[in-house]
Design an enzyme around this catalytic site. Sequence first.
Site, PDB file in Angstrom:
ATOM      1  N   HIS A 278       0.834  -1.219   0.000  1.00  0.00           N
ATOM      2  CA  HIS A 278       0.000   0.000   0.000  1.00  0.00           C
ATOM      3  C   HIS A 278       0.870   1.271   0.000  1.00  0.00           C
ATOM      4  O   HIS A 278       0.950   1.932  -1.012  1.00  0.00           O
ATOM      5  CB  HIS A 278      -1.017   0.040   1.154  1.00  0.00           C
ATOM      6  CG  HIS A 278      -1.887  -1.166   1.239  1.00  0.00           C
ATOM      7  ND1 HIS A 278      -2.669  -1.569   0.183  1.00  0.00           N
ATOM      8  CD2 HIS A 278      -2.086  -2.087   2.223  1.00  0.00           C
ATOM      9  CE1 HIS A 278      -3.322  -2.682   0.517  1.00  0.00           C
ATOM     10  NE2 HIS A 278      -2.979  -3.013   1.752  1.00  0.00           N
ATOM     11  N   ASP A 329      -5.223  -8.244  -3.219  1.00  0.00           N
ATOM     12  CA  ASP A 329      -5.460  -8.053  -1.791  1.00  0.00           C
ATOM     13  C   ASP A 329      -6.742  -8.732  -1.297  1.00  0.00           C
ATOM     14  O   ASP A 329      -6.762  -9.936  -1.091  1.00  0.00           O
ATOM     15  CB  ASP A 329      -5.435  -6.543  -1.503  1.00  0.00           C
ATOM     16  CG  ASP A 329      -5.408  -6.215  -0.025  1.00  0.00           C
ATOM     17  OD1 ASP A 329      -5.617  -7.114   0.787  1.00  0.00           O
ATOM     18  OD2 ASP A 329      -5.175  -5.041   0.337  1.00  0.00           O
TER      19      ASP A 329
END
Length: 476
Positions: A278, A329
Amino acid sequence: MAVALRLEVEHLHQPSGWLSPGFVEVEADGRIAQISATLPPGWDGHERISGFVLPGMANLHSHAFQRGLVGRTERNPDGRADSFWTWRALMYRLAARIDPESLAAIATQLYVELLEAGYTSVGEFHYLHHDHDGRPYGDPTLLSQAILEAATLTGLGLCHLPVYYQSGGFDRPADPLQARFLHADPEVFLRFWQSLQPQMKAAGATLGVAPHSLRAVPEAALFRLLDGIQALDPEVRVHLHIAEQEAEVAACLAHHGQRPVAWLLGHAPVGRTWCLVHATQLAPAEIVPLAKSGAVVGLCPTTEANLGDGIFPGVEYLEVGGRFGIGSDSHASVGLSEELRLFEYGQRLRDRRRNLLGSPGLAGGSVGRRLYDGAVAGGAQALGRGASCLAVGEPADLIRLDPEHPRLLGHGPDTILDAWIFGSAEAAVRDVWVGGRRVVRDGRHFLREKAARAFREVVHRALPEASALDRSEPGG
Ligand code: NGQ
Ligand code: ZN
């Protein structure tokens, strides 16, 4: 070594452009033995492949069990202020229901979907370790084995990333809802990690390590963990979540007096074996040091959008040579071109400009080409496996785009990736090889039906409907 495969490809992706045609020979170990522009002597009966053949993509960040949440967290029945944290509470309710059999079925379904999308390897960030009461299973590796089984069955390349999880936040004990994720201390985890080594190696999987996040791993434990594992494997891939949500940055500032990325770069040996997942809340002063470290940023654009994380400063980071890869994810959706498109579109929406992530030197500035090549190279680096480009010695992880797909019609090598990525032509991925083995043919993985049947059974037996998930007790 024996020859496993010989392909004559109409357009073969190469680091500097395309080879049209390109001849590829793959040996029995699944690696490319030869690439040439002309028919090599002695070839006959080889296969002719029309269209465009590219290196397969790494999906560098996956929580496979979260595939079970698709469409179940996209509602707001009582008008509450929904956020990453309310989503997480629902996700924990799903996590509480997973057992080894359901994990294997969910992961197998997901991995079929990943392969059909064009991903040829996955970084499985795995933190569901223990039984429902938080006690280790008789065999503590049971849930890791479910992941390995799914990868082996489907033929997807695996970098297994067992997660070390210890606290519920900076200076906060773990919540009972996190009991299935926890290890008491790094020594216990190191023994667990070592017990995974032989089985992963025997199956051809890579074993990395994942301290979950700075908030879940106190600093002393982080350093002990890294020392212990890097002594066993100096090349070990290290992945962690970082600077995804603003609340997490604020908590880190309060605890360390520094933002998460700045603190990590200043205290840990971050380099090319690292993947920072991220890094959404990257501050301007952190951009150059992070790029210079050689680490890969693991962007998960669909999940970051789904969870309302924010927009990663991609323009600034790529401009200074920062490396990146992509992951899906939470698997709120699975689409390879979709992840890349959303990365660029986030920047366009932020800056109110167009074509922001291209590179003048490559394919006339094609944004699609730059994004694709960058994510392939960064993904292979982050997982320590897979092809970073199609070259001799690299694994034959290949995907074929069908030039007859209506959205690709009329496109040649210079714009094919733009047509695929910006045209949202996911279905143009028709064939996929992993290590020279074709696992997707004409858009269908060989296990598609079987995987779907097992998954359907798990959905009915174990996965709650959205309304039931909203109402269920946090523990299960
Ligand atoms: C995870 N996912 O580990 O699944 C996390 C949520 C957390 C993302 N950060 C849990 N996207 O961060 O505590
Ligand atoms: Zn994650």
